[in-house]
Design a protein around this motif. Structure first.
Motif, PDB file in Angstrom:
ATOM      1  N   ILE A 154       9.574 -32.298  34.123  1.00 43.64           N
ATOM      2  CA  ILE A 154       8.778 -31.067  34.108  1.00 43.64           C
ATOM      3  C   ILE A 154       7.667 -31.161  33.067  1.00 43.64           C
ATOM      4  O   ILE A 154       6.539 -30.703  33.295  1.00 43.64           O
ATOM      5  CB  ILE A 154       9.664 -29.835  33.826  1.00 43.64           C
ATOM      6  N   ALA A 155       7.961 -31.764  31.921  1.00 48.44           N
ATOM      7  CA  ALA A 155       6.952 -31.924  30.864  1.00 48.44           C
ATOM      8  C   ALA A 155       5.773 -32.749  31.369  1.00 48.44           C
ATOM      9  O   ALA A 155       4.613 -32.474  31.017  1.00 48.44           O
ATOM     10  CB  ALA A 155       7.584 -32.573  29.632  1.00 48.44           C
ATOM     11  N   SER A 188      12.173 -20.721  38.309  1.00 47.29           N
ATOM     12  CA  SER A 188      10.944 -20.404  39.038  1.00 47.29           C
ATOM     13  C   SER A 188       9.711 -20.959  38.324  1.00 47.29           C
ATOM     14  O   SER A 188       8.837 -21.583  38.949  1.00 47.29           O
ATOM     15  CB  SER A 188      10.821 -18.891  39.200  1.00 47.29           C
ATOM     16  N   LEU A 189       9.619 -20.747  37.020  1.00 44.64           N
ATOM     17  CA  LEU A 189       8.459 -21.212  36.256  1.00 44.64           C
ATOM     18  C   LEU A 189       8.393 -22.738  36.218  1.00 44.64           C
ATOM     19  O   LEU A 189       7.294 -23.318  36.213  1.00 44.64           O
ATOM     20  CB  LEU A 189       8.498 -20.643  34.839  1.00 44.64           C
ATOM     21  N   MET A 190       9.525 -23.396  36.207  1.00 40.94           N
ATOM     22  CA  MET A 190       9.537 -24.864  36.262  1.00 40.94           C
ATOM     23  C   MET A 190       8.992 -25.354  37.599  1.00 40.94           C
ATOM     24  O   MET A 190       8.253 -26.351  37.665  1.00 40.94           O
ATOM     25  CB  MET A 190      10.960 -25.378  36.035  1.00 40.94           C
ATOM     26  N   GLY A 225       6.764 -26.512  45.982  1.00 41.36           N
ATOM     27  CA  GLY A 225       7.347 -25.617  44.983  1.00 41.36           C
ATOM     28  C   GLY A 225       8.732 -25.142  45.363  1.00 41.36           C
ATOM     29  O   GLY A 225       9.638 -25.088  44.514  1.00 41.36           O
ATOM     30  N   LEU A 226       8.927 -24.800  46.641  1.00 44.52           N
ATOM     31  CA  LEU A 226      10.235 -24.309  47.090  1.00 44.52           C
ATOM     32  C   LEU A 226      11.292 -25.413  47.090  1.00 44.52           C
ATOM     33  O   LEU A 226      12.447 -25.181  46.713  1.00 44.52           O
ATOM     34  CB  LEU A 226      10.105 -23.703  48.492  1.00 44.52           C
ATOM     35  N   ILE A 227      10.913 -26.596  47.517  1.00 41.40           N
ATOM     36  CA  ILE A 227      11.860 -27.719  47.488  1.00 41.40           C
ATOM     37  C   ILE A 227      12.266 -28.012  46.049  1.00 41.40           C
ATOM     38  O   ILE A 227      13.440 -28.284  45.751  1.00 41.40           O
ATOM     39  CB  ILE A 227      11.238 -28.965  48.159  1.00 41.40           C
ATOM     40  N   THR A 228      11.290 -27.946  45.143  1.00 45.73           N
ATOM     41  CA  THR A 228      11.587 -28.142  43.719  1.00 45.73           C
ATOM     42  C   THR A 228      12.556 -27.079  43.221  1.00 45.73           C
ATOM     43  O   THR A 228      13.518 -27.376  42.498  1.00 45.73           O
ATOM     44  CB  THR A 228      10.287 -28.090  42.894  1.00 45.73           C
ATOM     45  N   LEU A 256      16.242 -27.757  41.645  1.00 40.93           N
ATOM     46  CA  LEU A 256      16.555 -27.283  40.299  1.00 40.93           C
ATOM     47  C   LEU A 256      17.733 -26.317  40.304  1.00 40.93           C
ATOM     48  O   LEU A 256      18.553 -26.318  39.376  1.00 40.93           O
ATOM     49  CB  LEU A 256      15.327 -26.606  39.687  1.00 40.93           C
ATOM     50  N   SER A 257      17.822 -25.501  41.340  1.00 39.19           N
ATOM     51  CA  SER A 257      18.927 -24.542  41.435  1.00 39.19           C
ATOM     52  C   SER A 257      20.265 -25.242  41.618  1.00 39.19           C
ATOM     53  O   SER A 257      21.312 -24.696  41.255  1.00 39.19           O
ATOM     54  CB  SER A 257      18.688 -23.572  42.602  1.00 39.19           C
TER      55      SER A 257
END
Length: 721
Positions: A18-19, A228-230, A329-332, A336-337
């Motif tokens: 993410i960084a 979400s922000l990630m 974004g949604l796949i990410t 992450l979830s």
């Protein structure tokens, strides 16, 4: 399982990735979309539009400098215009400039001392640039170039106005397509930060108000927002890596993703908290939560991405990248979830009370919804059917908006000044007729001039420009014997305006604006060409042609995307569930959402735009999530309880997570209401309405349909018919 067994390592690895994307996002550039983003690459009419500007070397729209004074024909103002034009013509990319002052100089050799001669000559030859004695225009013709360079040139022109000081009492402003594009890019940057802040604050408020009743520790209430922000960071960081800019078309992806991505994390965390309250230990609760939510979350994510994928069907670049970015974004968020969030939950869970919490307002509301649904299932479905039918009718009466100027913030200085020009000078809609001939000679120019005069005799056309007309103004007639010499003597700007290789351009000026008027004008010109037997190739292009054609593209794209979205979602659900019933039941909520959106567009007078046509696909993709979560939980409960008890437990337990997801998603879209771009503000309003109706349908219409199906109500109807 890595997230459960090694949570700290998982968090560190994911955080490093993410960084990287956060670092990449620092290079994000902002820009302005153009009409090329609204047409598929193979569109013949738009390719002709591009071909014209490539062949004749001009940008689609001029830059206009507005000069205001008590008398713009006074010598000091005229000399100022000439000195300003001289500086502008030295800029790389400026083909030519024209003003009342330069026209007088070219015709008379200098600016005469006689005010009467100046006034008479300017009125006769520079009327289009001199609508009033106190108002003059300098037209800056720009060569065709990339958008980035075009915006740089617009900024240079703005700086030039500051560099060349006007005489006392003279006010100077600048507008036009390139300047508007440059100002839109700056407005997009401000808009992104504004909507991001509003969406984030809204998410915090919703999670604290709604989700705090789910978690045992208030410190964990914002975990879904972190996920979400990630996801947003990954999407934003991807833009520079792909060489893409943030424009008014894709800027909406950030607040939308903030709301959408919370869904998966909220569902998993909701189930985890439920298992922990049931007495399970941390690892066991995580295992149960992942096992029970992984498939529903995957189905929800996949159907949403499939819905977004339908935006690729028309081949329009802006829709493709919009769907691609949101899908990434949604796949990410899904990944992450299932990895980062379980690790975070394990590290943060320090125990706490596991007893059940007494029902609050939210729980009581969901219980009431369940009871009302159970008692009135037939009435609810009847109302649902009526809304869907009314929505289908409304969709055929929604108007289209194709003028991109109407998409921009109405208070942009360039737009305000452009509208001022249109008030002073009647709006000009120029059709370019490009005629191909074997060679450019006196004979072909005479024939093209006869054609131009015949076409311009129509009532809709109030003026025209052509090479033949220009030669007649310069020499009194089209020279036959000295044609080549006469052509060579023309200024470069005039030559390139009318001639490109073996092509001649003729320009017709009209006030036609509507799609019907554009179609009529196109047919009239084509009929005249056939009647006068022009034997070469030709094509008709120009701004009004593109606007009229864009209406066709938008309408056909809207229908195609909606059809493809339904087909893809139903096919996917059939393959996943291998059950017609379980594949069709979730469709009811998205049909309600689309119908409600169409009704609101008609009642509120909101027009379809290049951006809003994506709403059907977005709503179909994301609205089905709520139905899937409800349906999956119902069949899980149905294995242990009766029909009505299963509905009650489903709405009460999964309803909280679904409500949280819907409200956060609605909040993400709702943040767009505060956008300065009217097209995005309307987009946010419509999406907000659609999500709320999708939520209502998922918690009432879907359970009602399940009840009636289980009671064999539909089978009885089939027997009766």
């Amino acid at each position: 399982m890595l997230p459960v067994e090694r949570p700290l390592l998982t968090i560190l690895l994911i955080s490093s990735v993410i960084a990287f994307f956060i670092f990449s996002a620092q290079n994000l550039e902002f820009g302005s979309a153009d009409y090329a983003d609204s047409f598929p690459p193979w569109d013949a009419i738009y390719r002709q539009y591009e071909l014209y500007y490539k062949d004749f070397g001009y940008a689609p729209e001029n830059v206009y400098i507005i000069v205001k004074a008590e008398d713009v024909l006074s010598r000091d103002v005229m000399e100022y215009m000439l000195s300003l034009q001289k500086v502008l013509e030295g800029r790389d990319g400026v083909v030519s400039t024209s003003s009342p002052a330069s026209i007088l100089r070219d015709v008379l050799g200098d600016i005469p001392d006689s005010e009467e001669l100046v006034g008479e000559t300017a009125e006769r030859l520079a009327k289009s640039l001199l609508p009033e004695r106190s108002f003059a225009l300098i037209s800056v013709q720009i060569e065709s170039m990339e958008n980035d360079r075009l915006m740089e040139l617009a900024e240079e022109i703005e700086r030039t106005l500051q560099f060349v000081s006007p005489p006392p009492g003279v006010v100077v402003d600048v507008t036009g397509g390139a300047v508007l594009m440059y100002q839109i890019a700056k407005a997009v940057e401000e808009d992104v930060y504004r909507t991001f802040f509003i969406a984030s604050v809204t998410m915090i408020a919703v999670l604290v108000a709604v989700f705090s009743g789910v978690v045992r520790s208030k410190l964990t209430v914002l975990f879904p927002l972190i996920v979400s922000l990630m996801s947003v960071a990954v999407m934003a960081g991807l833009l520079p890596l792909l060489g893409l800019q943030m424009t008014e078309y894709n800027s909406a992806t950030i607040p939308i993703l903030i709301g959408l991505a919370i869904d998966y994390a909220a569902q998993l965390q909701n189930r985890y908290e439920e298992e922990r309250r049931g007495g399970r230990e941390v690892d066991e609760a995580l295992e149960e939560a992942l096992n029970h939510t992984r498939f529903p979350l995957f189905m929800a994510m996949a159907t949403t991405v499939i819905g977004f994928a339908s935006m690729c069907a028309p081949g329009i670049p802006s829709l493709f990248w919009f769907s691609f970015l949101l899908s990434v974004g949604l796949i990410t968020a899904f990944l992450l979830s299932n990895t980062f969030l379980p690790s975070l939950l394990k590290l943060s869970d320090r125990g706490g009370r596991e007893e059940s919490i007494s029902p609050g307002i939210l729980e009581k509301l969901l219980t009431t919804i369940a009871k009302v649904t159970i008692a009135n299932s037939r009435k609810i479905l009847a109302l649902t059917l009526i809304l869907i039918v009314v929505g289908a009718y409304a969709s055929t009466h929604v108007e289209l908006e194709t003028n991109r100027r109407k998409y921009a913030p109405p208070d942009l200085p360039a737009l305000v000044k452009f509208e001022e020009i249109e008030r002073k000078v009647s709006p000009q809609y120029v059709y370019a007729l490009v005629l191909s001939t074997e060679r450019i000679d006196a004979e072909s120019v005479v024939k093209a001039e006869e054609l131009a005069k015949y076409i311009s005799s129509r009532e809709e056309i109030y003026d025209y420009d052509s090479l033949g007309k220009t030669l007649e103004e310069y020499y009194g007639a089209i020279p036959a014997e000295s044609f080549s010499k006469a052509i060579d003597a023309l200024p470069k700007s005039i030559y390139s305006r009318f001639i490109s290789g073996n092509q001649l351009a003729v320009y017709f000026y009209t006030n036609t604006q509507t799609e019907e008027e554009v179609e009529k004008m196109m047919r009239s010109i084509e009929n005249d060409l056939r009647f006068l037997e022009w034997d070469g190739d030709y094509y008709i292009t120009g701004f009004p042609v593109i606007l009229g054609h864009l209406s066709e593209v938008l309408f056909s794209s809207l229908n195609l995307m909606t059809l493809v979205a339904y087909l893809l979602i139903v096919t996917f659900l059939l393959l996943a569930y291998r059950s017609v019933v379980r594949a069709i039941i979730p469709l009811i909520s998205i049909s309600v959402a689309v119908a409600s959106m169409n009704v609101c567009m008609l009642l509120m007078g909101i027009k379809q735009t290049t951006i809003s046509i994506a709403l059907n696909s977005i709503v179909l993709g994301m609205g089905i999530d709520y139905s899937i979560h409800i349906t999956e939980r119902y069949f899980e409960e149905r294995g242990k309880f009766g029909v009505e008890e299963s509905v009650k437990r489903t709405v009460e337990r999964t309803g909280k997570a679904v409500l949280t997801s819907a409200l956060t998603t609605a909040g993400g879209f709702g943040a767009l209401y505060f956008s300065t771009f009217p097209v995005l503000s309307n987009f946010g309003i419509l999406a907000f309405i659609a999500i709320i109706f999708s939520l209502l349908a998922a918690t009432s219409a879907v359970p009602a349909l399940l009840i009636l199906y289980e009671k064999n109500y539909f089978r009885e109807i089939l027997k009766m018919t």
